[in-house]
Design a protein around this motif. Structure first.
Motif: not given
Ligand code: HEM
Length: 402
Positions: A92-94, A99-101, A103-105, A292-294, A343-345, A349-353
């Motif tokens: 999903v992050a790749n 496709v992302h929409t 998978l994310r759902r 990272f992005r392209h 912005l650590v998460f 649209i890719h905000f950490c799920v």
């Molecule tokens: C402190 C802990 C965490 C940090 C710092 C973190 C950080 C991130 C970041 C920066 C992204 C965005 C990636 C991007 O935009 O390319 C992301 C996406 C994601 N994270 Fe986390 N994450 C954490 C914990 C978790 C946990 C606990 C899970 C699952 C159990 C998780 C699952 C995911 C998934 C599936 C995505 C992709 C979402 C998408 O592409 O729509 N993360 N995370």
């Protein structure tokens, strides 16, 4: 280093950068908000506004292949991995919309606020159990003995990995990080690639087992969507990578957080301040350095042209220290009003799920550790060492006593 390095010296794996990149990043934000890094072979964005705007513009900043960016893999390693289609091309992050929409759902079904809240008790118990064993010893390496176990076990239960397989999964996850995110000699690469393929086979078998005999876990929930919303491959990649995220990112962030709180003399954190303290620690010592992005077309930013097809690092590490958003960014302020704007998460649209689950684990761990180990302190004379990684920051060893 006595003098500040130049933009061309940007090297996230250099010792000085790993330990304290912030004076250097401050200068880059001022003088070179966009620059080419020869070490990364990528462009780097350092200002908060630019990093956030790029996250918010998936059309020009594509996520295709963003997670498997290793430039150091040999042809032999690529061949070994490629044959098995193991570059996580369906994760999903790749991927980009549409496709992302889709998978994310599907993934989001498992991370409802109710489902996340339901994990709190289990996580608290895992921490208490671990402390029952470790407290009598009076000292430990926080990273090896306190930081990882509860998150590893919680993630395994959430996914549906049997307890007997947890150690196997954890070892393979470590190998994955080494292979893709830190340079390795060719022979070691092949060895790590072998381990990674064994891991994908394992997840493949887990998915097949749940298809036959569903249980109350994430694997069963996603497996039930195969043929309808998801493919078998997508489910395998999703589970492999959620195990990666859950096993490593939260313990890394917890290590950074505990280290910061101890150094600031802010231990134990009063319960009412734990939520904000965790955010301020993520802002100032984020476990994720960026994404990272392209580029899909030429992008002009601050007079610099980033050509189409270039790799770009959105430096959330630098963004969290941007003085235009966080006044006096190098000061740790436990009650900083906008700490959670880091912005650590990621963002957009890719905000950490898993953000809510990550936050819940950090808060719960701080609460239990603070109550059970109020006298926690850094072991005198011991040096904190950091892991080497392109995307993550966390201590490799953190000797503590109480
Ligand atoms: C402190 C802990 C965490 C940090 C710092 C973190 C950080 C991130 C970041 C920066 C992204 C965005 C990636 C991007 O935009 O390319 C992301 C996406 C994601 N994270 Fe986390 N994450 C954490 C914990 C978790 C946990 C606990 C899970 C699952 C159990 C998780 C699952 C995911 C998934 C599936 C995505 C992709 C979402 C998408 O592409 O729509 N993360 N995370």
């Amino acid at each position: 280093m006595t003098t500040l390095p130049e933009a061309r010296d940007f090297d996230v794996s250099a010792d000085w950068h790993v330990a304290d990149p912030y004076p250097f990043l401050a200068r880059l934000r001022r003088e070179s908000p966009v620059f080419w890094s020869e070490h990364l072979r990528a462009w780097v964005l350092t200002r908060y506004a630019d990093v956030r705007a790029a996250y918010g513009d998936p059309r020009r900043f594509s996520s295709l292949g963003s997670l498997t960016i290793s430039r150091s893999l040999t042809d032999a390693t690529r061949e070994k991995l490629g044959e098995h289609g193991s570059f996580l091309s369906s994760f999903v992050a790749n991927v980009d919309p549409p496709v992302h929409t889709r998978l994310r759902r599907s993934v989001s079904r498992a991370f409802t606020p109710r489902a996340v809240a339901a994990m709190e008790d289990a996580f608290r118990r895992l921490n208490e159990d671990l402390l029952d064993r470790v407290v009598p010893r009076g000292a430990a390496d926080f990273v090896a003995e306190l930081g990882h176990e509860p998150s590893v076990k919680l993630t395994a239960r959430f996914i549906g990995v049997p307890e007997a397989d947890e150690a196997f999964v954890q070892a393979r996850v470590k190998e994955w990080f080494q292979l893709f995110l830190s340079p390795q000699p060719p022979e070691r690469q092949l060895e790590l690639a072998g381990g990674f393929l064994t891991y994908l086979d394992y997840v493949d078998r887990l998915v097949a087992a749940r298809a036959k005999d569903p249980r109350d876990d994430f694997t069963s929930l996603m497996t039930a969507l195969i043929g309808d919303e998801l493919t078998h491959r997508e489910v395998v990649e999703l589970i492999s990578t959620i195990l990666l995220g859950g096993n490593d990112t939260v313990p890394n962030q917890l290590g950074n957080t505990v280290l910061r709180l101890l150094r600031e003399g802010a231990w134990p954190v009063p319960p009412q301040l734990i939520g904000n303290a965790a955010e301020e620690c993520m802002r100032i010592d984020g476990a994720s350095l960026g994404s990272f992005r392209h580029t899909t077309e030429d992008v002009v930013l601050h007079g610099v042209t980033i050509p189409a097809g270039a790799l770009v690092l959105l430096s959330t590490d630098s963004a969290g220290h941007d003085e235009s958003v966080f006044p006096e960014p190098e000061r740790f302020l436990i009650d900083r009003p906008n700490a959670a704007d880091h912005l650590v998460f990621g963002y957009g649209i890719h905000f950490c799920v898993g953000a809510a689950l990550g936050r819940l684990q950090l808060r719960t761990a701080l609460e239990v550790l603070g109550r059970r180990l109020p006298g926690l302190r850094l072991a005198p004379g011991e040096r904190v060492t950091y892991r080497r990684s392109l995307v993550g920051r966390g201590p490799a060893a953190l000797p503590v006593e109480w």
